[in-house]
Design a protein around this motif. Sequence first.
Motif, PDB file in Angstrom:
ATOM      1  N   ASN A  78       0.827  -1.214   0.000  1.00 61.55           N
ATOM      2  CA  ASN A  78       0.000   0.000   0.000  1.00 61.55           C
ATOM      3  C   ASN A  78       0.856   1.257   0.000  1.00 61.55           C
ATOM      4  OD1 ASN A  78      -2.399  -1.410  -0.017  1.00 61.55           O
ATOM      5  ND2 ASN A  78      -2.694  -1.288   2.193  1.00 61.55           N
ATOM      6  N   GLN A  79       1.933   1.225   0.728  1.00 61.46           N
ATOM      7  CA  GLN A  79       2.821   2.388   0.776  1.00 61.46           C
ATOM      8  C   GLN A  79       3.500   2.609  -0.577  1.00 61.46           C
ATOM      9  OE1 GLN A  79       3.181   4.663   3.271  1.00 61.46           O
ATOM     10  NE2 GLN A  79       1.546   3.570   4.316  1.00 61.46           N
ATOM     11  N   ARG A  80       3.912   1.520  -1.220  1.00 57.59           N
ATOM     12  CA  ARG A  80       4.515   1.639  -2.557  1.00 57.59           C
ATOM     13  C   ARG A  80       3.529   2.244  -3.551  1.00 57.59           C
ATOM     14  NH1 ARG A  80       7.138  -3.567  -1.321  1.00 57.59           N
ATOM     15  NH2 ARG A  80       9.337  -3.098  -1.031  1.00 57.59           N
ATOM     16  N   ALA A  81       2.261   1.821  -3.452  1.00 57.06           N
ATOM     17  CA  ALA A  81       1.232   2.357  -4.345  1.00 57.06           C
ATOM     18  C   ALA A  81       1.060   3.860  -4.144  1.00 57.06           C
ATOM     19  CB  ALA A  81      -0.095   1.637  -4.113  1.00 57.06           C
ATOM     20  N   ALA A  82       1.361   4.343  -2.924  1.00 55.22           N
ATOM     21  CA  ALA A  82       1.269   5.775  -2.624  1.00 55.22           C
ATOM     22  C   ALA A  82       2.600   6.490  -2.860  1.00 55.22           C
ATOM     23  CB  ALA A  82       0.823   5.967  -1.180  1.00 55.22           C
ATOM     24  N   GLY A  83       3.578   5.771  -3.415  1.00 55.61           N
ATOM     25  CA  GLY A  83       4.873   6.382  -3.722  1.00 55.61           C
ATOM     26  C   GLY A  83       5.835   6.434  -2.553  1.00 55.61           C
ATOM     27  N   ARG A  84       5.547   5.693  -1.492  1.00 53.67           N
ATOM     28  CA  ARG A  84       6.433   5.646  -0.329  1.00 53.67           C
ATOM     29  C   ARG A  84       7.046   4.251  -0.232  1.00 53.67           C
ATOM     30  NH1 ARG A  84       2.112   8.824   1.404  1.00 53.67           N
ATOM     31  NH2 ARG A  84       0.948   7.024   2.133  1.00 53.67           N
ATOM     32  N   TYR A  85       8.326   4.218   0.042  1.00 53.86           N
ATOM     33  CA  TYR A  85       9.052   2.952   0.099  1.00 53.86           C
ATOM     34  C   TYR A  85       9.730   2.827   1.459  1.00 53.86           C
ATOM     35  CZ  TYR A  85       8.175   3.143  -4.850  1.00 53.86           C
ATOM     36  OH  TYR A  85       7.541   3.211  -6.065  1.00 53.86           O
ATOM     37  N   PRO A  86      10.010   1.600   1.880  1.00 52.33           N
ATOM     38  CA  PRO A  86      10.739   1.444   3.140  1.00 52.33           C
ATOM     39  C   PRO A  86      12.050   2.233   3.089  1.00 52.33           C
ATOM     40  CG  PRO A  86       9.879  -0.675   2.423  1.00 52.33           C
ATOM     41  CD  PRO A  86       9.650   0.297   1.297  1.00 52.33           C
ATOM     42  N   ARG A  87      12.302   2.944   4.163  1.00 57.34           N
ATOM     43  CA  ARG A  87      13.523   3.754   4.248  1.00 57.34           C
ATOM     44  C   ARG A  87      14.731   2.841   4.437  1.00 57.34           C
ATOM     45  NH1 ARG A  87      12.612   7.130   9.101  1.00 57.34           N
ATOM     46  NH2 ARG A  87      14.367   8.354   8.374  1.00 57.34           N
ATOM     47  N   PRO A  88      15.910   3.316   4.083  1.00 62.42           N
ATOM     48  CA  PRO A  88      17.124   2.524   4.327  1.00 62.42           C
ATOM     49  C   PRO A  88      17.276   2.228   5.827  1.00 62.42           C
ATOM     50  CG  PRO A  88      17.592   4.383   2.874  1.00 62.42           C
ATOM     51  CD  PRO A  88      16.196   4.575   3.389  1.00 62.42           C
ATOM     52  N   SER A  89      17.781   1.052   6.125  1.00 69.21           N
ATOM     53  CA  SER A  89      17.850   0.610   7.521  1.00 69.21           C
ATOM     54  C   SER A  89      18.687   1.549   8.392  1.00 69.21           C
ATOM     55  CB  SER A  89      18.365  -0.822   7.615  1.00 69.21           C
ATOM     56  OG  SER A  89      19.634  -0.936   7.028  1.00 69.21           O
ATOM     57  N   ASP A  90      19.771   2.102   7.860  1.00 68.84           N
ATOM     58  CA  ASP A  90      20.579   3.015   8.682  1.00 68.84           C
ATOM     59  C   ASP A  90      19.818   4.304   8.993  1.00 68.84           C
ATOM     60  OD1 ASP A  90      20.881   3.601   5.931  1.00 68.84           O
ATOM     61  OD2 ASP A  90      22.795   4.600   6.261  1.00 68.84           O
ATOM     62  N   ASP A  91      18.956   4.773   8.088  1.00 74.16           N
ATOM     63  CA  ASP A  91      18.105   5.940   8.361  1.00 74.16           C
ATOM     64  C   ASP A  91      17.083   5.617   9.455  1.00 74.16           C
ATOM     65  OD1 ASP A  91      19.417   7.370   6.396  1.00 74.16           O
ATOM     66  OD2 ASP A  91      17.747   7.333   4.965  1.00 74.16           O
ATOM     67  N   ILE A  92      16.523   4.418   9.395  1.00 73.33           N
ATOM     68  CA  ILE A  92      15.543   3.999  10.403  1.00 73.33           C
ATOM     69  C   ILE A  92      16.190   4.004  11.781  1.00 73.33           C
ATOM     70  CG2 ILE A  92      14.176   2.035  11.250  1.00 73.33           C
ATOM     71  CD1 ILE A  92      13.617   1.375   8.260  1.00 73.33           C
ATOM     72  N   VAL A  93      17.355   3.401  11.906  1.00 73.53           N
ATOM     73  CA  VAL A  93      18.047   3.317  13.198  1.00 73.53           C
ATOM     74  C   VAL A  93      18.436   4.711  13.680  1.00 73.53           C
ATOM     75  CG1 VAL A  93      20.084   2.446  14.408  1.00 73.53           C
ATOM     76  CG2 VAL A  93      18.834   0.956  12.822  1.00 73.53           C
ATOM     77  N   ARG A  94      18.976   5.534  12.807  1.00 71.60           N
ATOM     78  CA  ARG A  94      19.376   6.894  13.179  1.00 71.60           C
ATOM     79  C   ARG A  94      18.168   7.702  13.681  1.00 71.60           C
ATOM     80  NH1 ARG A  94      22.848   7.584   9.616  1.00 71.60           N
ATOM     81  NH2 ARG A  94      21.467   7.958   7.852  1.00 71.60           N
ATOM     82  N   THR A  95      17.054   7.615  12.971  1.00 70.74           N
ATOM     83  CA  THR A  95      15.833   8.320  13.375  1.00 70.74           C
ATOM     84  C   THR A  95      15.319   7.783  14.701  1.00 70.74           C
ATOM     85  OG1 THR A  95      15.255   8.714  11.060  1.00 70.74           O
ATOM     86  CG2 THR A  95      13.490   8.939  12.673  1.00 70.74           C
ATOM     87  N   ALA A  96      15.322   6.467  14.852  1.00 71.17           N
ATOM     88  CA  ALA A  96      14.843   5.845  16.097  1.00 71.17           C
ATOM     89  C   ALA A  96      15.665   6.319  17.287  1.00 71.17           C
ATOM     90  CB  ALA A  96      14.902   4.331  15.980  1.00 71.17           C
ATOM     91  N   LEU A  97      16.978   6.337  17.150  1.00 68.76           N
ATOM     92  CA  LEU A  97      17.837   6.752  18.254  1.00 68.76           C
ATOM     93  C   LEU A  97      17.622   8.226  18.588  1.00 68.76           C
ATOM     94  CD1 LEU A  97      21.131   4.857  17.346  1.00 68.76           C
ATOM     95  CD2 LEU A  97      19.435   4.259  19.101  1.00 68.76           C
TER      96      LEU A  97
END
Length: 184
Positions: free
Chosen positions: A105-124
């Motif tokens: 559903n996210q891909r259909a809306a033009g959004r894709y899973p973020r790179p894993s290092d971005d996810i970890v950096r944002t989470a921290l």
Amino acid sequence: MSASMPADEMVRLYQEESQKRHNKTVLEELEVGDMIEFPSDLFSHWGVYIGDEQIVHLTGDQPITSGSFSSVSGIDCDQAWVRIDKFLDVAKGRFAKKNNDKDSNQRAAGRYPRPSDDIVRTALAMKGEADYNVFFNNCEHFASYLRYGEKCSEQADTALTAVVVGGAAVIVGSLLGSLFNRKK
């Protein structure tokens, strides 16, 4: 197991062992950035795997204990914490599952899973005190935001729809009731 052990205790121990085996298998298959769902009776709790057997999740301010998910989905709380906890501690008492089902559903809306290092950096960077709202900023919104950069929560949407439909039914029922009472 002892033959003198009560049957309900044997069942409980079997269920605990079954959950542990299941959750260890899930843990072995996780990749950084995967969304994890911890289903329970009313709501599911959500987090994102960040490696080293840890997840980041939006939760109540109490330490994680077995069955403490009422503080996680807590309709009555407005304060929460972004925490990093061991996957198996959060999964205790639940059958966890990797759930990246929103990807299509996210891909259909033009959004894709973020790179894993971005996810970890944002989470921290988000670790610590956070606002909580069951409809607009819950643990599923948080996990979706980390993975896609966009908040979404299917369970909140379902609950909000139920509240709106239920409220509308009460209003319509009241209006019809007063209309029929006037005609008498």
